[in-house]
Design a protein around this motif. Structure first.
Motif, PDB file in Angstrom:
ATOM      1  N   GLU A  78       0.975  -1.021  -0.141  1.00 49.00           N
ATOM      2  CA  GLU A  78      -0.200   0.025  -0.120  1.00 49.00           C
ATOM      3  C   GLU A  78       0.942   1.168  -0.022  1.00 49.00           C
ATOM      4  O   GLU A  78       0.325   2.318  -0.545  1.00 49.00           O
ATOM      5  CB  GLU A  78      -0.891   0.197   1.310  1.00 49.00           C
ATOM      6  N   ASP A  79       1.888   1.315   0.781  1.00 48.87           N
ATOM      7  CA  ASP A  79       2.941   2.458   0.826  1.00 48.87           C
ATOM      8  C   ASP A  79       3.441   2.765  -0.610  1.00 48.87           C
ATOM      9  O   ASP A  79       3.424   3.851  -1.052  1.00 48.87           O
ATOM     10  CB  ASP A  79       3.985   2.297   2.007  1.00 48.87           C
ATOM     11  N   LEU A  80       3.702   1.623  -1.220  1.00 54.30           N
ATOM     12  CA  LEU A  80       4.489   1.866  -2.640  1.00 54.30           C
ATOM     13  C   LEU A  80       3.448   2.612  -3.737  1.00 54.30           C
ATOM     14  O   LEU A  80       4.152   3.219  -4.545  1.00 54.30           O
ATOM     15  CB  LEU A  80       4.969   0.364  -2.944  1.00 54.30           C
ATOM     16  N   ALA A  81       2.477   2.136  -3.309  1.00 49.40           N
ATOM     17  CA  ALA A  81       1.215   2.703  -4.409  1.00 49.40           C
ATOM     18  C   ALA A  81       1.477   4.204  -4.343  1.00 49.40           C
ATOM     19  O   ALA A  81       1.037   4.781  -5.338  1.00 49.40           O
ATOM     20  CB  ALA A  81       0.196   2.035  -4.089  1.00 49.40           C
ATOM     21  N   LYS A  82       1.708   4.725  -3.296  1.00 51.28           N
ATOM     22  CA  LYS A  82       1.743   6.147  -3.057  1.00 51.28           C
ATOM     23  C   LYS A  82       3.203   6.873  -3.328  1.00 51.28           C
ATOM     24  O   LYS A  82       3.075   8.163  -3.671  1.00 51.28           O
ATOM     25  CB  LYS A  82       1.445   6.367  -1.525  1.00 51.28           C
ATOM     26  N   LEU A  83       4.047   6.096  -3.585  1.00 53.42           N
ATOM     27  CA  LEU A  83       5.268   6.636  -3.882  1.00 53.42           C
ATOM     28  C   LEU A  83       5.520   7.006  -5.366  1.00 53.42           C
ATOM     29  O   LEU A  83       5.097   6.307  -6.385  1.00 53.42           O
ATOM     30  CB  LEU A  83       6.586   5.540  -3.444  1.00 53.42           C
ATOM     31  N   SER A  84       6.462   7.887  -5.318  1.00 56.58           N
ATOM     32  CA  SER A  84       6.946   8.202  -6.818  1.00 56.58           C
ATOM     33  C   SER A  84       8.035   7.326  -7.175  1.00 56.58           C
ATOM     34  O   SER A  84       8.563   6.756  -6.533  1.00 56.58           O
ATOM     35  CB  SER A  84       7.517   9.526  -7.206  1.00 56.58           C
ATOM     36  N   ILE A  85       8.531   7.324  -8.542  1.00 59.65           N
ATOM     37  CA  ILE A  85       9.541   6.445  -8.792  1.00 59.65           C
ATOM     38  C   ILE A  85      10.713   6.674  -8.319  1.00 59.65           C
ATOM     39  O   ILE A  85      11.416   5.978  -7.804  1.00 59.65           O
ATOM     40  CB  ILE A  85       9.612   6.307 -10.659  1.00 59.65           C
ATOM     41  N   ASP A  86      11.120   7.857  -8.316  1.00 55.99           N
ATOM     42  CA  ASP A  86      12.273   8.513  -7.539  1.00 55.99           C
ATOM     43  C   ASP A  86      12.446   8.106  -5.910  1.00 55.99           C
ATOM     44  O   ASP A  86      13.447   7.752  -5.566  1.00 55.99           O
ATOM     45  CB  ASP A  86      12.412   9.878  -7.533  1.00 55.99           C
ATOM     46  N   GLU A  87      11.196   8.293  -5.495  1.00 55.10           N
ATOM     47  CA  GLU A  87      11.204   7.808  -4.023  1.00 55.10           C
ATOM     48  C   GLU A  87      11.366   6.366  -3.804  1.00 55.10           C
ATOM     49  O   GLU A  87      11.965   5.883  -3.064  1.00 55.10           O
ATOM     50  CB  GLU A  87       9.921   8.325  -3.293  1.00 55.10           C
ATOM     51  N   LEU A  88      10.787   5.630  -4.822  1.00 46.23           N
ATOM     52  CA  LEU A  88      10.986   4.098  -4.534  1.00 46.23           C
ATOM     53  C   LEU A  88      12.302   3.747  -4.955  1.00 46.23           C
ATOM     54  O   LEU A  88      12.886   2.723  -4.042  1.00 46.23           O
ATOM     55  CB  LEU A  88       9.941   3.438  -5.881  1.00 46.23           C
ATOM     56  N   LYS A  89      13.150   4.366  -5.943  1.00 46.78           N
ATOM     57  CA  LYS A  89      14.538   3.935  -6.045  1.00 46.78           C
ATOM     58  C   LYS A  89      15.230   4.150  -4.987  1.00 46.78           C
ATOM     59  O   LYS A  89      16.280   3.299  -4.517  1.00 46.78           O
ATOM     60  CB  LYS A  89      15.022   4.886  -7.354  1.00 46.78           C
ATOM     61  N   LYS A  90      14.961   5.311  -3.979  1.00 45.37           N
ATOM     62  CA  LYS A  90      15.690   5.711  -2.995  1.00 45.37           C
ATOM     63  C   LYS A  90      15.616   4.747  -1.954  1.00 45.37           C
ATOM     64  O   LYS A  90      16.497   4.268  -1.392  1.00 45.37           O
ATOM     65  CB  LYS A  90      15.417   6.996  -2.556  1.00 45.37           C
ATOM     66  N   GLN A  91      14.351   4.301  -1.633  1.00 43.32           N
ATOM     67  CA  GLN A  91      14.081   3.277  -0.738  1.00 43.32           C
ATOM     68  C   GLN A  91      14.577   1.778  -1.253  1.00 43.32           C
ATOM     69  O   GLN A  91      15.036   1.159  -0.228  1.00 43.32           O
ATOM     70  CB  GLN A  91      12.518   3.183  -0.660  1.00 43.32           C
ATOM     71  N   VAL A  92      14.869   1.512  -2.333  1.00 41.49           N
ATOM     72  CA  VAL A  92      15.361   0.166  -2.646  1.00 41.49           C
ATOM     73  C   VAL A  92      16.661   0.198  -2.519  1.00 41.49           C
ATOM     74  O   VAL A  92      17.366  -0.608  -1.916  1.00 41.49           O
ATOM     75  CB  VAL A  92      14.891  -0.480  -4.145  1.00 41.49           C
ATOM     76  N   GLU A  93      17.364   1.530  -3.085  1.00 43.32           N
ATOM     77  CA  GLU A  93      18.859   1.333  -2.985  1.00 43.32           C
ATOM     78  C   GLU A  93      19.214   1.406  -1.427  1.00 43.32           C
ATOM     79  O   GLU A  93      20.369   0.938  -1.120  1.00 43.32           O
ATOM     80  CB  GLU A  93      19.357   2.564  -3.480  1.00 43.32           C
ATOM     81  N   LYS A  94      18.478   1.930  -0.565  1.00 44.94           N
ATOM     82  CA  LYS A  94      18.774   2.015   1.035  1.00 44.94           C
ATOM     83  C   LYS A  94      18.508   0.697   1.249  1.00 44.94           C
ATOM     84  O   LYS A  94      19.567   0.391   2.268  1.00 44.94           O
ATOM     85  CB  LYS A  94      17.859   3.075   1.581  1.00 44.94           C
TER      86      LYS A  94
END
Length: 99
Positions: A78-94
């Motif tokens: 559910e949280d991922l559906a709200k994220l932008s692609i850039d935010e998602l990239k940052k979280q995955v990289e982290k």
């Protein structure tokens, strides 16, 4: 003009059926080939996107990123559906850096 016997008609119908089966197999074969080519193209395009955005140089790195995405998605759908692609990239990289 002589009329055809039932046996002759039956033989003609069987021949037509065989021709139709052969045509059906040809069409099915073309469809499968087209689907295979479309899938191959899709895989290449997707791979190119990942390579470009994540500067991937090996299959192992691609696997790590894929597992990172899977892990992130499974934990926070559910949280991922709200994220932008850039935010998602940052979280995955982290997450990848933490593992």
């Amino acid at each position: 003009m002589a009329r055809k016997t039932d046996r002759e008609r039956l033989q003609e119908l069987e021949e037509k059926m065989e021709k139709m089966k052969a045509r059906k197999l040809q069409v099915e074969s073309r469809m499968k080939e087209k689907e295979r080519k479309e899938r191959t193209k899709r895989l290449i395009e997707i791979g190119a996107i990942f390579e470009r955005h994540f500067e991937i140089t090996s299959k192992e790195e691609a696997e790590k990123i894929a597992w990172g995405f899977k892990k992130a998605i499974n934990h926070r759908k559910e949280d991922l559906a709200k994220l932008s692609i850039d935010e998602l990239k940052k979280q995955v990289e982290k997450e990848l850096q933490n593992n």
